[in-house]
Design a protein around this motif. Structure first.
Motif, PDB file in Angstrom:
ATOM      1  N   HIS B 104       0.816  -1.222   0.000  1.00  0.00           N
ATOM      2  CA  HIS B 104       0.000   0.000   0.000  1.00  0.00           C
ATOM      3  C   HIS B 104       0.846   1.267   0.000  1.00  0.00           C
ATOM      4  O   HIS B 104       0.413   2.310  -0.482  1.00  0.00           O
ATOM      5  CB  HIS B 104      -0.967  -0.013   1.188  1.00  0.00           C
ATOM      6  CG  HIS B 104      -2.107  -0.966   0.990  1.00  0.00           C
ATOM      7  ND1 HIS B 104      -3.151  -0.701   0.145  1.00  0.00           N
ATOM      8  CD2 HIS B 104      -2.329  -2.210   1.492  1.00  0.00           C
ATOM      9  CE1 HIS B 104      -4.000  -1.731   0.156  1.00  0.00           C
ATOM     10  NE2 HIS B 104      -3.515  -2.665   0.953  1.00  0.00           N
ATOM     11  N   GLN B 105       2.052   1.175   0.558  1.00  0.00           N
ATOM     12  CA  GLN B 105       2.948   2.331   0.524  1.00  0.00           C
ATOM     13  C   GLN B 105       3.276   2.689  -0.928  1.00  0.00           C
ATOM     14  O   GLN B 105       3.317   3.864  -1.309  1.00  0.00           O
ATOM     15  CB  GLN B 105       4.232   2.013   1.302  1.00  0.00           C
ATOM     16  CG  GLN B 105       5.227   3.144   1.370  1.00  0.00           C
ATOM     17  CD  GLN B 105       6.445   2.772   2.220  1.00  0.00           C
ATOM     18  OE1 GLN B 105       6.757   3.447   3.175  1.00  0.00           O
ATOM     19  NE2 GLN B 105       7.129   1.698   1.871  1.00  0.00           N
ATOM     20  N   VAL B 106       3.487   1.663  -1.750  1.00  0.00           N
ATOM     21  CA  VAL B 106       3.754   1.885  -3.175  1.00  0.00           C
ATOM     22  C   VAL B 106       2.498   2.430  -3.859  1.00  0.00           C
ATOM     23  O   VAL B 106       2.563   3.393  -4.635  1.00  0.00           O
ATOM     24  CB  VAL B 106       4.208   0.570  -3.855  1.00  0.00           C
ATOM     25  CG1 VAL B 106       4.490   0.800  -5.331  1.00  0.00           C
ATOM     26  CG2 VAL B 106       5.436  -0.009  -3.150  1.00  0.00           C
ATOM     27  N   LEU B 107       1.348   1.834  -3.532  1.00  0.00           N
ATOM     28  CA  LEU B 107       0.096   2.276  -4.177  1.00  0.00           C
ATOM     29  C   LEU B 107      -0.218   3.731  -3.820  1.00  0.00           C
ATOM     30  O   LEU B 107      -0.650   4.509  -4.668  1.00  0.00           O
ATOM     31  CB  LEU B 107      -1.072   1.376  -3.764  1.00  0.00           C
ATOM     32  CG  LEU B 107      -1.022  -0.070  -4.267  1.00  0.00           C
ATOM     33  CD1 LEU B 107      -2.248  -0.843  -3.783  1.00  0.00           C
ATOM     34  CD2 LEU B 107      -0.956  -0.107  -5.791  1.00  0.00           C
ATOM     35  N   ALA B 133       4.990 -11.053  -5.902  1.00  0.00           N
ATOM     36  CA  ALA B 133       4.803  -9.604  -5.754  1.00  0.00           C
ATOM     37  C   ALA B 133       3.594  -9.137  -6.557  1.00  0.00           C
ATOM     38  O   ALA B 133       2.807  -8.307  -6.092  1.00  0.00           O
ATOM     39  CB  ALA B 133       6.060  -8.857  -6.196  1.00  0.00           C
ATOM     40  N   ALA B 134       3.424  -9.674  -7.764  1.00  0.00           N
ATOM     41  CA  ALA B 134       2.287  -9.280  -8.600  1.00  0.00           C
ATOM     42  C   ALA B 134       0.973  -9.669  -7.914  1.00  0.00           C
ATOM     43  O   ALA B 134       0.011  -8.896  -7.893  1.00  0.00           O
ATOM     44  CB  ALA B 134       2.390  -9.928  -9.980  1.00  0.00           C
ATOM     45  N   THR B 135       0.954 -10.871  -7.324  1.00  0.00           N
ATOM     46  CA  THR B 135      -0.253 -11.339  -6.638  1.00  0.00           C
ATOM     47  C   THR B 135      -0.566 -10.448  -5.438  1.00  0.00           C
ATOM     48  O   THR B 135      -1.723 -10.071  -5.207  1.00  0.00           O
ATOM     49  CB  THR B 135      -0.033 -12.789  -6.146  1.00  0.00           C
ATOM     50  OG1 THR B 135       0.459 -13.554  -7.253  1.00  0.00           O
ATOM     51  CG2 THR B 135      -1.318 -13.409  -5.640  1.00  0.00           C
ATOM     52  N   ILE B 136       0.467 -10.108  -4.672  1.00  0.00           N
ATOM     53  CA  ILE B 136       0.274  -9.269  -3.486  1.00  0.00           C
ATOM     54  C   ILE B 136      -0.211  -7.877  -3.892  1.00  0.00           C
ATOM     55  O   ILE B 136      -1.108  -7.306  -3.259  1.00  0.00           O
ATOM     56  CB  ILE B 136       1.595  -9.202  -2.678  1.00  0.00           C
ATOM     57  CG1 ILE B 136       1.842 -10.558  -2.007  1.00  0.00           C
ATOM     58  CG2 ILE B 136       1.567  -8.073  -1.652  1.00  0.00           C
ATOM     59  CD1 ILE B 136       3.210 -10.719  -1.362  1.00  0.00           C
ATOM     60  N   LEU B 137       0.349  -7.324  -4.972  1.00  0.00           N
ATOM     61  CA  LEU B 137      -0.090  -6.011  -5.442  1.00  0.00           C
ATOM     62  C   LEU B 137      -1.548  -6.050  -5.911  1.00  0.00           C
ATOM     63  O   LEU B 137      -2.329  -5.147  -5.616  1.00  0.00           O
ATOM     64  CB  LEU B 137       0.803  -5.530  -6.586  1.00  0.00           C
ATOM     65  CG  LEU B 137       2.165  -4.973  -6.188  1.00  0.00           C
ATOM     66  CD1 LEU B 137       3.043  -4.794  -7.421  1.00  0.00           C
ATOM     67  CD2 LEU B 137       2.027  -3.636  -5.456  1.00  0.00           C
ATOM     68  N   GLU B 138      -1.911  -7.113  -6.634  1.00  0.00           N
ATOM     69  CA  GLU B 138      -3.300  -7.249  -7.108  1.00  0.00           C
ATOM     70  C   GLU B 138      -4.264  -7.238  -5.922  1.00  0.00           C
ATOM     71  O   GLU B 138      -5.305  -6.586  -5.944  1.00  0.00           O
ATOM     72  CB  GLU B 138      -3.489  -8.574  -7.867  1.00  0.00           C
ATOM     73  CG  GLU B 138      -2.691  -8.709  -9.156  1.00  0.00           C
ATOM     74  CD  GLU B 138      -3.443  -8.228 -10.375  1.00  0.00           C
ATOM     75  OE1 GLU B 138      -4.430  -7.489 -10.217  1.00  0.00           O
ATOM     76  OE2 GLU B 138      -3.022  -8.581 -11.504  1.00  0.00           O
ATOM     77  N   ARG B 139      -3.871  -7.987  -4.898  1.00  0.00           N
ATOM     78  CA  ARG B 139      -4.733  -8.077  -3.714  1.00  0.00           C
ATOM     79  C   ARG B 139      -4.834  -6.703  -3.040  1.00  0.00           C
ATOM     80  O   ARG B 139      -5.910  -6.259  -2.659  1.00  0.00           O
ATOM     81  CB  ARG B 139      -4.153  -9.116  -2.740  1.00  0.00           C
ATOM     82  CG  ARG B 139      -5.104  -9.481  -1.626  1.00  0.00           C
ATOM     83  CD  ARG B 139      -4.645 -10.757  -0.925  1.00  0.00           C
ATOM     84  NE  ARG B 139      -3.316 -10.605  -0.342  1.00  0.00           N
ATOM     85  CZ  ARG B 139      -2.381 -11.563  -0.330  1.00  0.00           C
ATOM     86  NH1 ARG B 139      -2.615 -12.735  -0.883  1.00  0.00           N
ATOM     87  NH2 ARG B 139      -1.207 -11.347   0.233  1.00  0.00           N
ATOM     88  N   ALA B 140      -3.720  -6.017  -2.937  1.00  0.00           N
ATOM     89  CA  ALA B 140      -3.708  -4.690  -2.309  1.00  0.00           C
ATOM     90  C   ALA B 140      -4.540  -3.693  -3.122  1.00  0.00           C
ATOM     91  O   ALA B 140      -5.261  -2.864  -2.548  1.00  0.00           O
ATOM     92  CB  ALA B 140      -2.270  -4.194  -2.161  1.00  0.00           C
ATOM     93  N   ILE B 141      -4.459  -3.797  -4.458  1.00  0.00           N
ATOM     94  CA  ILE B 141      -5.266  -2.898  -5.301  1.00  0.00           C
ATOM     95  C   ILE B 141      -6.749  -3.154  -5.036  1.00  0.00           C
ATOM     96  O   ILE B 141      -7.549  -2.218  -4.915  1.00  0.00           O
ATOM     97  CB  ILE B 141      -4.921  -3.098  -6.798  1.00  0.00           C
ATOM     98  CG1 ILE B 141      -3.515  -2.570  -7.084  1.00  0.00           C
ATOM     99  CG2 ILE B 141      -5.946  -2.404  -7.687  1.00  0.00           C
ATOM    100  CD1 ILE B 141      -2.975  -2.940  -8.464  1.00  0.00           C
ATOM    101  N   GLY B 142      -7.109  -4.426  -4.895  1.00  0.00           N
ATOM    102  CA  GLY B 142      -8.499  -4.782  -4.585  1.00  0.00           C
ATOM    103  C   GLY B 142      -8.949  -4.161  -3.269  1.00  0.00           C
ATOM    104  O   GLY B 142     -10.042  -3.575  -3.173  1.00  0.00           O
TER     105      GLY B 142
END
Lengths: 175, 435
Positions: B104-107, B133-142
């Protein structure tokens, strides 16, 4: 069944992310590879049709990227990092272990079709080398015993708990 | 050991921190968006980032606020932000940790950058191997979308930002910003001729900013604590803030260390990374990823900031510090990196495409003790004819390992060649030699 029939909704969702269709090319190639373990010629032709490209446009793109297999690979694709940072901490020895344990060298697949070995360049894991990626998972700070357990786990259950979780190194101090 | 305040790694260093939205919010996350969106004009956000002195953390070190300022002011149409998460520079493994441990810091940084430049779409171009990392980012975007931080009318401010993860597929060159754009457009990742620059002609020919993961992760902190605070950290005025130094090679405790820019290599290696692995003396180190020329023990007191490392004849680059102990063959080390560059040359420019092949063949010949004294001249000549003669900076990068080692360890090359000569072997050209 074609990809468009089987993955209609997923393909629609991918296309919706981009204002220009061709941007969906790499995502669709991943989808095709997930389906069959490699990107078949039929899949390339179908993807070309979906995106309004010619098959050569798909082919010229797919051949640029190392993560796409254009022929079948083993069920477990072992990719050992051979770049300098891993080599300093013993990646050449890992290659020898795999060779001794599985009887395969770089580019080869075991006769049972289970394991393929590839040597690859840096995977962003330089502080935790030597390391390898098997299919989608990273395995880091490899020792011979760890490699044995990983291979045994994969043979028996298809996955290994020794794979890396969310990366952090050094690990946070315990309180 | 000297203690320094952590900024980017602070949350994740807390025991048990899992990087979820709730945990990020509890740690003060998404406050920067609340304070900024609809309250501070976008142009003032750019000014603040310029004042902070923040420079790109991907390798080139270009001032971030200045880069944003190049976007045309009056352009009516879509603009894009691309987060460069194609972390591929050998020796570098910081963005992976930022994305997997505190996504989320990146987002939040991405949303702030989009607001500043007026982009409603952001693509995170992440190297294909980083599936986790891609999976974790997808989840965070959700999570962020469900909480109203991403999507239409963010927190009722009327600001729209959508974010997507786009996986690359194995090509180092796609970390070069215009190759990244080509790749994101579904093509081979060949760098574009510049100008025009992405600021005016980027993704789909529209105004575009490409920023590295670590660069973006700094933005929430700059906006909550102020540009003056950020500008006071490190080596002001030109190297402000912290860097996440990635230490690899022959040290006791390799890993990521976030330190103010300007710490010495000595402090990084001997205080933070625990010193040399087997207590052998240090022989060489690379200060900023594979593209940065090797340095020697005489450079241990060089400050790790942009100017000091450049003055020492190398570059701070991506912050990847690789350490080699006494006994490591420098010719072998240079060959290993040369093999990397040979493998990754995209093939667009002839000096790089052909030159990398020649360099790797000559280096292999020397390491295999089949070298000739005139090879040294040929190596230097080739390096001079590649660097600066290509469309992108890859040409300069690929000659760095050889030029650096030839400068400081020429005697090791000579010794290997003397061995070949004294053996008086007949030395046929290697198969496939091009000349």
């Amino acid at each position: 069944m074609t990809l468009s029939e089987k993955y209609r909704d997923e393909i629609a969702a991918i296309l919706a992310r981009y204002p220009v269709k061709r941007s969906a090319l790499i995502p669709l190639l991943y989808l095709a590879q997930r389906e069959q373990g490699y990107v078949t010629e039929e899949a390339m032709v179908e993807i070309a049709r979906i995106l309004g490209l010619t098959p050569p446009q798909v082919y010229e793109t797919v051949t640029f990227y190392t993560l796409f297999n254009l022929k079948p690979v083993g069920k477990f694709h072992i990719q050992i990092c051979k770049s300098l940072m891993c080599a300093l901490v013993g990646s050449d020895t890992v290659i020898e272990w795999i060779n001794a344990k599985l009887g395969i060298g770089p580019g080869e697949t075991t006769p049972d079709g289970l394991f393929t070995l590839s040597l690859v360049e840096c995977l962003a894991s330089c502080g935790t080398g030597p390391m390898m990626q098997i299919n989608e998972d990273y395995y880091e700070r490899l020792t011979e015993e760890k490699v044995d357990r990983i291979l045994a786990d994969l043979r028996s259950t298809g996955s290994s708990s020794l794979k890396s979780g969310p990366f952090m190194w050094p690990e946070p101090m315990k309180t | 050991m000297p203690q320094h305040e952590l900024i980017l790694l602070k949350n994740m260093m807390r025991p048990g921190y899992g990087g979820s939205l709730a945990e990020y919010e509890r740690a003060g996350g998404y406050q920067a968006i609340r304070m900024t969106l609809g309250k501070i004009p976008p142009a003032d956000v750019t000014t603040a980032v310029r004042k902070s002195g923040l420079r790109g953390r991907g390798g080139a070190g270009f001032p971030t606020g200045v880069k944003w300022g190049f976007l045309p002011k009056d352009y009516q149409g879509p603009r894009y932000l691309c987060c460069n998460a194609d972390e591929s520079e050998p020796g570098t493994f910081k963005d992976r940790q930022l994305m997997e441990r505190d996504p989320h810091q990146v987002l939040e940084g991405i949303i702030l950058a989009c607001y500043a430049i007026g982009a409603e779409s952001a693509y995170i171009y992440i190297r294909g191997e980083l599936v986790l990392a891609a999976t974790i980012l997808e989840r965070a975007i959700g999570e962020a979308r469900a909480a109203g931080y991403i999507g239409k009318n963010i927190l009722g401010t009327g600001v729209n930002v959508d974010v997507w993860v786009h996986r690359g597929a194995g090509a180092y060159i796609c970390g070069e910003e215009t190759a990244l754009l080509e790749s994101l457009e579904g093509k081979r990742g060949l760098p574009r001729v510049k100008p025009p620059f992405p600021a005016t002609h980027g993704l789909y020919g529209k105004p575009t900013v490409v920023n590295n993961v670590e660069t973006l992760a700094n933005l929430p902190h700059i906006l909550t604590r102020g540009p003056e605070w950020f500008a006071s950290i490190g080596s002001p005025p030109k190297s402000t803030g912290t860097r996440i130094f990635c230490v690899s090679g022959h040290v006791k405790r390799p890993g990521n260390y976030e330190l103010p820019m300007g710490v010495t290599v000595r402090e990084l290696i001997y205080e933070h990374a625990g010193g040399m692995r087997s207590d052998k003396p240090l022989k060489a180190f690379i200060p900023g990823g594979a593209s940065a020329p090797f340095l020697t023990p005489a450079h241990l007191d060089v400050k790790l900031d942009f100017e000091s490392v450049a003055a020492a004849g190398s570059m701070l680059g991506s912050g990847g510090v690789t350490v080699m102990e006494e006994g490591t063959s420098m010719v072998w080390a240079a060959l290993r990196l040369m093999e990397f560059f040979y493998h990754e040359s995209c093939g667009k420019c002839s000096p790089c495409r052909e030159g990398s092949s020649w360099l790797v063949q000559i280096m292999r010949r020397i390491v295999a003790k089949r070298g000739r004294m005139e090879d040294l001249e040929t190596l230097s000549d080739l390096c001079k004819n590649i660097a600066g003669r290509t469309v992108c900076a890859f040409g300069d990068a690929e000659v760095a390992p050889i030029q650096g080692t030839l400068k400081y360890w020429r005697d090791e090359y000579v010794a290997l060649i003397r061995e070949a000569e004294s053996a008086n072997l007949i030395m046929p050209e290697p198969a496939g030699a091009k000349r």
